[in-house]
Design a protein around this motif. Structure first.
Motif, mmCIF file in Angstrom:
data_model
loop_
_atom_site.group_PDB
_atom_site.id
_atom_site.type_symbol
_atom_site.label_atom_id
_atom_site.label_comp_id
_atom_site.label_asym_id
_atom_site.label_seq_id
_atom_site.Cartn_x
_atom_site.Cartn_y
_atom_site.Cartn_z
ATOM 1 N N MET A 51 0.836 5.520 0.060
ATOM 2 C CA MET A 51 -0.025 6.646 0.404
ATOM 3 C C MET A 51 0.754 7.946 0.421
ATOM 4 N N SER A 64 -4.490 7.180 -0.347
ATOM 5 C CA SER A 64 -3.899 5.979 -0.933
ATOM 6 C C SER A 64 -3.913 6.100 -2.450
ATOM 7 N N THR A 103 0.860 -1.174 0.000
ATOM 8 C CA THR A 103 0.000 0.000 0.000
ATOM 9 C C THR A 103 0.900 1.228 0.000
#
Length: 421
Positions: free
Chosen positions: A223, A329, A221
């Motif tokens: 961000m 994100s 992930t």
């Protein structure tokens, strides 16, 4: 199939050729003092042309799709294709092995297959992707996504540091956006994909093993985090009355580190790679801080839980310091497993050389994670010195690279038998 006693001279020959090709490719850079080769740049064009010339010399026909992926086709008359390859773009101040080794290994394997006179039930495409590192645009893996029909058109509006959009860069590269769809393979015609890549970690070296079998690629992930406070005079605002965005961001970064350490058993890592503080003056309290945040883990659920924990920590910090904090994100991939039967076959091939390979997960993202959702997929790691990568000190030995080319060739031969049965 090659036996351990028969490979000595071939390992030396192939390893030397791989090193020479990688050195020639590594000389193509936008910076004379370091290796920088970004997606859809003039340097990408020069590298793509060099790779295409090697493919033709190896007896392949060559095409190039709308995202600039160079495709070398061995026996193009066969409808069924086995795919191999990797990427030729780099990070900034890169080493020469990360990505290009997989392309060079594929080209050399084609030469070996032809020299052996192997009659395979499929043709082979060697792919040289151009957007794996994500060093120019915030999107990444766009070239392999196009090959599997999953290119995200929303990324066309992404822009680089000079304000050039991905759409503009494609056109400037001489390609047509309306032809991106045509880059996709028909899954019914793809037998499988195998990517050769340096490990980018220290495990194989620590175990004194030249090659490894990848079990899967961890989820990620990415961000952007923004912390807002109030800029003020550095000499007149007392410490306890400040709303310093940078000290708040620093506290949050330590909370991020703590969360990752608490989940270390799941291979979790968290990285803040870029920080921007504004106004950015020596005598002004920072009123705004933006930074990048990346989480990786082999456990998707725990990765997502860790992110929620960090967001909760951020809100508590912001309340206490009278700041504001926001998360955005922009990139997410799930953990991707490599095909078990291909893992077994690759392990069997490497074992015939007298090396029992380790099975290890990849902590880095790769084009293989895109391909794994499309066709049977395997990855082979090659030992790299000190586990160093994304660094000019990146190094893989000629002997390990030569062995990897033979392993790739033998794997294709073994895999062909499963296609015939």
């Amino acid at each position: 199939m090659t036996k351990a006693a028969d490979i000595g001279a071939d390992v030396v020959r192939l390893g030397r050729r791989a090193e020479a090709m990688l050195s020639e490719l590594g000389a193509i850079s936008s910076d004379p003092n370091r290796l920088v080769r970004l997606f859809l740049t003039p340097e990408h064009r020069r590298a793509a042309d060099l790779v295409a010339s090697w493919m033709r010399d190896a007896g392949m026909t060559v095409t190039e799709d709308a995202l600039g992926t160079v495709r070398g086709h061995w026996r193009p008359e066969l409808k069924k294709r086995f795919l191999t390859g990797s990427h030729i773009d780099t990070v900034i101040d890169a080493g020469k092995y990360d990505g290009p080794l997989g392309v060079v290994a594929g080209i050399l394997a084609i030469e070996e297959i032809a020299a052996r006179g192997l009659d395979l039930p499929f043709g082979i495409d060697v792919l040289a992707f151009g957007d794996e590192e994500g060093s120019r645009f915030r999107s990444t893996l766009s070239s392999s996504l196009a090959c599997v029909g999953k290119f995200d058109r929303a990324t066309l509006s992404d822009h680089d540091r000079n304000g050039v959009t991905l759409a503009d860069a494609i056109v400037a590269y001489g390609k047509r956006i309306d032809e991106i769809t045509a880059a996709a393979y028909d899954p019914a015609n793809v037998a499988g994909f195998l990517e050769v890549h340096i490990e980018q970690g220290p495990v194989l070296e620590a175990e004194n093993l030249p090659l490894g079998v990848v079990t899967g690629i961890i989820g990620q992930t990415r961000m952007r985090v923004v912390v807002l406070g109030a800029a003020g005079h550095a000499g007149t605002v007392p410490m306890r009355m400040r709303h310093d965005a940078l000290t708040g961001a620093s506290e949050l970064m330590l909370a991020i580190e703590r969360t990752a350490l608490d989940n270390e058993a799941d291979g979790m890592v968290a990285t803040v790679g870029r920080i921007e503080a504004s106004p950015g003056a020596t005598n002004v309290i920072p009123g705004r801080v933006g930074f990048s945040l990346e989480f990786r883990s082999v456990n998707d659920a725990k990765r997502k839980a860790a992110i929620e924990q960090v967001k909760a920590d951020a809100q508590r910090m912001a309340l206490r310091r009278k700041l504001e904090v926001a998360f955005e994100s922009f990139y997410e991939t799930e953990t991707t497993a490599c095909t078990p039967v291909m893992q077994d076959m690759l392990e069997n091939v490497i074992t015939t050389f007298g090396h029992k390979p380790m099975r290890i997960p990849s902590g880095a993202g790769h084009d293989a994670q895109v391909m794994a959702g499309f066709c049977p997929t395997a990855m082979m790691f090659v030992r790299c010195r000190g586990g160093i990568s994304h660094n000019p000190a990146e190094f893989a030995s000629e002997s390990d690279m030569g062995l990897a080319v033979i392993a790739l060739t033998d794997f294709v031969e073994a895999y062909a038998s499963t296609e015939r049965s």
